[in-house]
Design a protein around this motif. Structure first.
Motif, mmCIF file in Angstrom:
data_model
loop_
_atom_site.group_PDB
_atom_site.id
_atom_site.type_symbol
_atom_site.label_atom_id
_atom_site.label_comp_id
_atom_site.label_asym_id
_atom_site.label_seq_id
_atom_site.Cartn_x
_atom_site.Cartn_y
_atom_site.Cartn_z
ATOM 1 N N ASN A 322 -20.509 2.888 11.895
ATOM 2 C CA ASN A 322 -20.080 4.196 12.413
ATOM 3 C C ASN A 322 -19.091 4.872 11.469
ATOM 4 O O ASN A 322 -18.279 5.700 11.897
ATOM 5 C CB ASN A 322 -19.433 4.065 13.805
ATOM 6 N N THR A 327 -22.326 11.543 12.472
ATOM 7 C CA THR A 327 -23.695 11.038 12.602
ATOM 8 C C THR A 327 -23.757 9.560 12.957
ATOM 9 O O THR A 327 -24.776 9.090 13.455
ATOM 10 C CB THR A 327 -24.478 11.237 11.296
ATOM 11 N N ARG A 329 -23.717 7.120 10.739
ATOM 12 C CA ARG A 329 -24.305 6.335 9.653
ATOM 13 C C ARG A 329 -23.286 5.325 9.117
ATOM 14 O O ARG A 329 -22.076 5.479 9.297
ATOM 15 C CB ARG A 329 -24.744 7.249 8.516
ATOM 16 N N TRP A 330 -23.796 4.315 8.421
ATOM 17 C CA TRP A 330 -22.920 3.362 7.761
ATOM 18 C C TRP A 330 -22.197 4.050 6.596
ATOM 19 O O TRP A 330 -22.767 4.896 5.903
ATOM 20 C CB TRP A 330 -23.721 2.186 7.218
ATOM 21 N N GLN A 338 -23.235 3.182 -1.354
ATOM 22 C CA GLN A 338 -23.885 4.459 -1.036
ATOM 23 C C GLN A 338 -23.732 5.477 -2.164
ATOM 24 O O GLN A 338 -24.270 6.571 -2.093
ATOM 25 C CB GLN A 338 -23.297 5.053 0.259
ATOM 26 N N GLU A 399 -35.607 12.097 6.708
ATOM 27 C CA GLU A 399 -35.006 13.288 7.303
ATOM 28 C C GLU A 399 -36.034 14.402 7.468
ATOM 29 O O GLU A 399 -36.033 15.112 8.480
ATOM 30 C CB GLU A 399 -33.815 13.768 6.480
ATOM 31 N N GLN A 582 -29.775 13.650 10.998
ATOM 32 C CA GLN A 582 -29.239 12.472 10.319
ATOM 33 C C GLN A 582 -28.883 11.376 11.316
ATOM 34 O O GLN A 582 -29.039 10.184 11.023
ATOM 35 C CB GLN A 582 -28.032 12.856 9.475
ATOM 36 N N ARG A 586 -30.530 7.700 11.443
ATOM 37 C CA ARG A 586 -29.671 6.502 11.476
ATOM 38 C C ARG A 586 -30.078 5.571 12.605
ATOM 39 O O ARG A 586 -30.122 4.342 12.456
ATOM 40 C CB ARG A 586 -28.215 6.939 11.632
ATOM 41 N N ASP A 587 -30.407 6.118 13.774
ATOM 42 C CA ASP A 587 -30.805 5.288 14.913
ATOM 43 C C ASP A 587 -32.115 4.554 14.629
ATOM 44 O O ASP A 587 -32.296 3.397 15.028
ATOM 45 C CB ASP A 587 -30.947 6.148 16.171
ATOM 46 N N SER A 606 -27.354 -2.050 3.387
ATOM 47 C CA SER A 606 -28.156 -0.855 3.675
ATOM 48 C C SER A 606 -27.523 0.308 2.929
ATOM 49 O O SER A 606 -26.305 0.463 2.938
ATOM 50 C CB SER A 606 -28.215 -0.559 5.179
ATOM 51 N N HIS A 608 -28.010 4.350 2.612
ATOM 52 C CA HIS A 608 -28.679 5.529 3.165
ATOM 53 C C HIS A 608 -29.825 5.078 4.078
ATOM 54 O O HIS A 608 -29.571 4.542 5.144
ATOM 55 C CB HIS A 608 -29.142 6.465 2.044
ATOM 56 N N ASP A 609 -31.080 5.274 3.671
ATOM 57 C CA ASP A 609 -32.223 4.907 4.522
ATOM 58 C C ASP A 609 -32.951 3.687 3.972
ATOM 59 O O ASP A 609 -34.129 3.472 4.263
ATOM 60 C CB ASP A 609 -33.190 6.094 4.634
#
Length: 655
Positions: A322, A327, A329-330, A338, A399, A582, A586-587, A606, A608-609
């Motif tokens: 979080n 959003t 995201r990590w 990242q 996305e 986003q 992420r989910d 991880s 991004h995606d």
């Protein structure tokens, strides 16, 4: 949170000592030091807070020791990873994260600040963080280094009994503040699946990733030697006292008739291009090329790895669950995975071996730009353990797929379902002609690509430029037309922007629930909630309608802004859609990672995606992993997902 009503909760806070710099080296290296110790442990099961003075010989009481080990007792703390990891070191074995709750992570799910004192202020809790604590931490928890002799010393309880008592009071107050925050947060529970993902994240952080320490060591040596040589060469060219000084270099260039606004990388590259065409000033040209090389220096990433690597060669604690505001995201920590440079060298393995062997002159001879080579090798310092390979899997255009699914832009969904190239399809839709990569009208694909990257959330010419439109050969005069073409080709997405904003504004004004596409808005507890199809919610606290910087009425809310300050922010149609898209992406990633972990596959990161897996050689195929990754969650069964991947047998790289 119903689950918590039936389980005992232990609130915890620790004060510790280690000679290792926590911020620079990370928690796991901090705890690994032989001089690490827990000084104080404050805890509470009910209202009363207790303090255990471990530094003065007290022991954990049996009820607390039993609770820490018990899977049935919830351990709650702010940044619980700290308490759990420190207690693991103290107890001599790794504590499972499954019975831990992190109030910082819970606060982050509501886009609250990640610092305890800032979150307490934002929530206006009855209990606030004791402001005297920072000085006490510096006194008792941080080693003192004599600037003249380099000797390290520390303060002990007996050196300042009154200060030590204040430190104990401070630790107890932190428990009260954290508990007060936790009770406020319980009104806005995180879905249980989110706690599962948090526990998964903790296992990934505990596992860490192996570092090629030889490569790191040699890259640092190479970079430092190169930096000295480039500085010497820059001094010879300019005669400046400090050729690395922006002010001095700008002055030197301006004396030679070269107008300089800034010395950023892009500006320097543009100046080099211009001088190459229009100037005979070879010294200025050489100096600017040198400046660009010096700016490429990547020693900081290697130094970060060297500082953080644990005794077993692995770096841990690289991810913040979080961590990305709004959003969920990590976010990256320590090495910041990242934010790594890409690699484009065809002979990556050969370049890597030359650096490891210390053959720096050969690197320069074969590749001509050693700083760039070192930059491209950063990813490769991550290596799989013996008997394993990395399998790297990435969602394809996630996305763009999610946005099309949210807005119901059918031609885009059909393109994804048919396995088409979205950049070609977008260019074809924009210009009304067939576009084939490396084929008919193939030159238009680039325009489709840059439009796809920049226009999905209402971006204008500035967004296109920041995405590299001018570097791709487009002219600034072309950009407004490109935006118009993209919007004309995607009318449902454009309409979706306005529908989302209208729905959010209606909910802010009337407090009535509104629904648009796959999301809905509701209002409660003075907060605008965006409900995602996964069941997760995004929070916009204390929303108001106020004039924005353009004089238009817009939604504003309290959130973490510039310099991580809690302040009033503004949002708009494209930003709301970006948040939703986003967050949904992420989910989908979180659920895919959860499936992988349930299957016994070890995740080490991880980005991004993308997921990086450390798998026994020959146990899984890339196709199996991508198939597992691309399974649809129940809540988006009709979203066309696709994943692609590759094996990295020896080191991590970008395919």
């Amino acid at each position: 949170m119903d689950e918590l009503k039936d389980r005992r909760i232990c609130s915890l806070d620790l004060e510790t000592y280690s000679p290792v710099d926590l911020n620079k080296c990370g928690l796991y290296k901090y705890c690994e030091s032989p001089d690490f110790e827990i000084l104080l442990c404050a805890y509470a099961f009910d209202d009363e807070v207790f303090i255990i003075d471990l530094a003065c010989g007290e022991k954990l009481p049996p009820d607390l020791a039993e609770a820490i080990e018990s899977d049935e007792v919830i351990k709650a703390a702010w940044n619980a990873n700290f308490e759990r990891t420190c207690l693991s070191k103290y107890l001599g074995h790794q504590l499972s994260p499954d019975s831990w709750r992190c109030s910082m992570v819970h606060a982050a799910s509501l886009s609250l600040p990640l610092k305890l004192k800032d979150a307490a202020l934002a929530l206006k809790t009855g209990e606030q963080k004791d402001r005297s604590g920072e000085a006490l931490i510096r006194k008792f928890s941080v080693p003192k280094v004599d600037s003249k002799t380099g000797e390290v010393s520390r303060a002990y309880p007996q050196d300042d009994p009154a200060g030590w008592q204040q430190f104990k009071d401070y630790c107890m107050q932190d428990v009260r503040t954290e508990r007060d925050i936790r009770k406020k947060l319980e009104r806005f529970p995180m879905p249980e699946a989110e706690w599962d993902y948090y526990h998964m994240d903790q296992r990934v952080n505990d596992r860490g990733v192996l570092i090629d320490t030889k490569l790191v060591e040699q890259a640092i040596i190479c970079d430092l030697a190169l930096s000295d040589e480039m500085t010497r060469r820059a001094y010879e060219l300019t005669g400046l006292e400090n050729p690395n000084s922006v002010t001095q270099l700008k002055g030197w260039l301006e004396e030679r008739g070269i107008e300089v606004k800034t010395l950023g990388k892009k500006d320097v590259a543009a100046m080099i291009k211009d001088l190459d065409k229009n100037s005979t000033d070879q010294e200025a040209l050489d100096m600017l090329k040198l400046r660009l090389q010096m700016a490429k220096s990547s020693v900081k990433k290697y130094q970060a790895a060297e500082r953080a690597v644990c005794a077993d060669g692995r770096v841990r604690g690289l991810f913040q669950f979080n961590g990305a505001n709004r959003t969920g995201r990590w976010a990256g920590r320590l090495l910041q995975l990242q934010n790594l440079p890409q690699n484009h060298i065809d002979t990556l393995e050969e370049a890597r071996e030359l650096v490891k062997m210390g053959c720096f002159e050969l690197v320069e001879m074969f590749y001509g730009n050693t700083p760039d080579v070192l930059s491209q090798l950063i990813r490769t310092m991550l290596i799989p353990k013996e008997g394993c390979i990395f399998i790297v899997a990435d969602f394809s255009a996630i996305e763009a797929r999610v946005l099309a699914w949210e807005a119901g832009e059918q031609w885009r969904l059909d393109t994804f379902k048919d396995g088409g190239d979205i950049y070609c399809a977008s260019a074809s839709q924009m210009f009304g002609v067939p576009v084939v990569k490396h084929g008919v009208n193939g030159e238009l694909r680039q325009k489709g690509k840059v439009a796809e990257l920049a226009c999905g959330y209402g971006g204008s010419s500035g967004a296109l430029i920041s995405m590299g439109a001018l570097d791709m050969g487009l002219k600034e005069s072309e950009l407004p037309g490109l935006i118009d073409d993209w919007r004309s080709a995607n009318p449902k997405i454009v309409q979706y922007w306005w529908d989302v904003e209208r729905a959010a504004v209606t909910t802010v004004k009337t407090h009535e629930t509104t629904e648009v596409g796959k999301i809905r808005f509701s209002f409660s507890a003075n907060t605008l909630w965006m409900h995602l199809p996964s069941g997760r919610k995004l929070a916009y606290m204390a929303p108001k309608m106020q004039p924005n910087r353009f004089g238009r009425m817009a939604i504003t809310f309290l959130g973490v802004g510039a310099n991580n300050k809690w302040s009033r922010q503004e949002t708009y149609s494209g930003k709301l859609v970006e948040n939703a898209t986003q967050a949904i992406a992420r989910d989908i990633l979180a659920e895919a990672m959860w499936r992988m972990e349930r299957a016994g596959i070890e995740i080490v990161g991880s980005v991004h995606d993308e997921v990086i897996l450390e798998a026994p050689t020959g146990k899984y195929t890339v196709e199996e992993i991508c198939s597992l990754m691309a399974q649809n969650p129940d809540w988006c069964a009709d979203l066309p997902l696709s994943a692609a991947g590759y094996e990295a047998p020896h080191f991590y790289f970008k395919d």
